[in-house]
Design a protein around this motif. Structure first.
Motif, short mmCIF file in Angstrom:
data_model
loop_
_atom_site.label_atom_id
_atom_site.label_comp_id
_atom_site.label_asym_id
_atom_site.label_seq_id
_atom_site.Cartn_x
_atom_site.Cartn_y
_atom_site.Cartn_z
N GLU A 6 0.83 -1.21 0.00
CA GLU A 6 0.00 0.00 0.00
C GLU A 6 0.86 1.25 0.00
O GLU A 6 0.57 2.22 -0.69
CB GLU A 6 -0.94 0.01 1.21
CG GLU A 6 -2.11 -0.92 1.07
CD GLU A 6 -3.08 -0.78 2.23
OE1 GLU A 6 -3.39 0.37 2.64
OE2 GLU A 6 -3.52 -1.82 2.74
N ARG A 7 1.92 1.24 0.80
CA ARG A 7 2.83 2.40 0.88
C ARG A 7 3.52 2.64 -0.46
O ARG A 7 3.62 3.77 -0.91
CB ARG A 7 3.87 2.18 1.98
CG ARG A 7 4.91 3.28 2.07
CD ARG A 7 4.29 4.60 2.50
NE ARG A 7 5.30 5.63 2.51
CZ ARG A 7 5.17 6.82 1.95
NH1 ARG A 7 4.04 7.18 1.40
NH2 ARG A 7 6.14 7.69 1.99
N GLN A 8 3.95 1.58 -1.12
CA GLN A 8 4.59 1.72 -2.42
C GLN A 8 3.61 2.26 -3.45
O GLN A 8 3.96 3.12 -4.26
CB GLN A 8 5.16 0.38 -2.87
CG GLN A 8 6.37 -0.06 -2.09
CD GLN A 8 6.75 -1.50 -2.38
OE1 GLN A 8 5.90 -2.35 -2.66
NE2 GLN A 8 8.04 -1.78 -2.28
N GLU A 10 1.05 4.17 -2.85
CA GLU A 10 0.85 5.59 -2.54
C GLU A 10 2.01 6.43 -3.05
O GLU A 10 1.81 7.50 -3.63
CB GLU A 10 0.68 5.78 -1.03
CG GLU A 10 0.46 7.23 -0.63
CD GLU A 10 -0.78 7.87 -1.23
OE1 GLU A 10 -0.76 9.10 -1.45
OE2 GLU A 10 -1.77 7.17 -1.50
N ARG A 11 3.24 5.97 -2.85
CA ARG A 11 4.42 6.70 -3.33
C ARG A 11 4.40 6.82 -4.86
O ARG A 11 4.71 7.87 -5.39
CB ARG A 11 5.70 6.01 -2.88
CG ARG A 11 5.95 6.19 -1.39
CD ARG A 11 7.26 5.61 -0.96
NE ARG A 11 8.35 6.41 -1.52
CZ ARG A 11 9.52 5.91 -1.89
NH1 ARG A 11 9.78 4.64 -1.76
NH2 ARG A 11 10.46 6.70 -2.36
#
Length: 79
Positions: A6-8, A10-11
């Protein structure tokens, strides 16, 4: 290739507007992805992945990319 976290994800979403600016600038200069990849010592396929916001380039490659297309990156504004 593994599914991004999820973080990747978003980035990559945050990165997309920059890739569009860089792609547009490269095209305005009449430079192909292949020519750019040669100038910045990167794989041709990597440039395409960066421009599609599939992958964020390594920092060194990012600055080479910006320099090759005449894009001024002001680190004081980024920080």
């Amino acid at each position: 290739m593994r599914k991004p976290t999820e973080r990747q994800t978003e980035r990559l979403r945050e990165w997309k507007p920059y890739t569009e600016l860089f792609r547009q600038k490269r095209q305005e200069l009449g430079m192909s992805q292949r020519k750019l990849s040669e100038e910045i010592d990167a794989e041709h396929s990597a440039v395409g992945s960066w421009e599609r916001a599939e992958v964020i380039p390594p920092t060194v490659q990012f600055f080479r990319w910006a320099d090759a297309i005449g894009f001024d990156v002001n680190l004081e504004e980024v920080a």
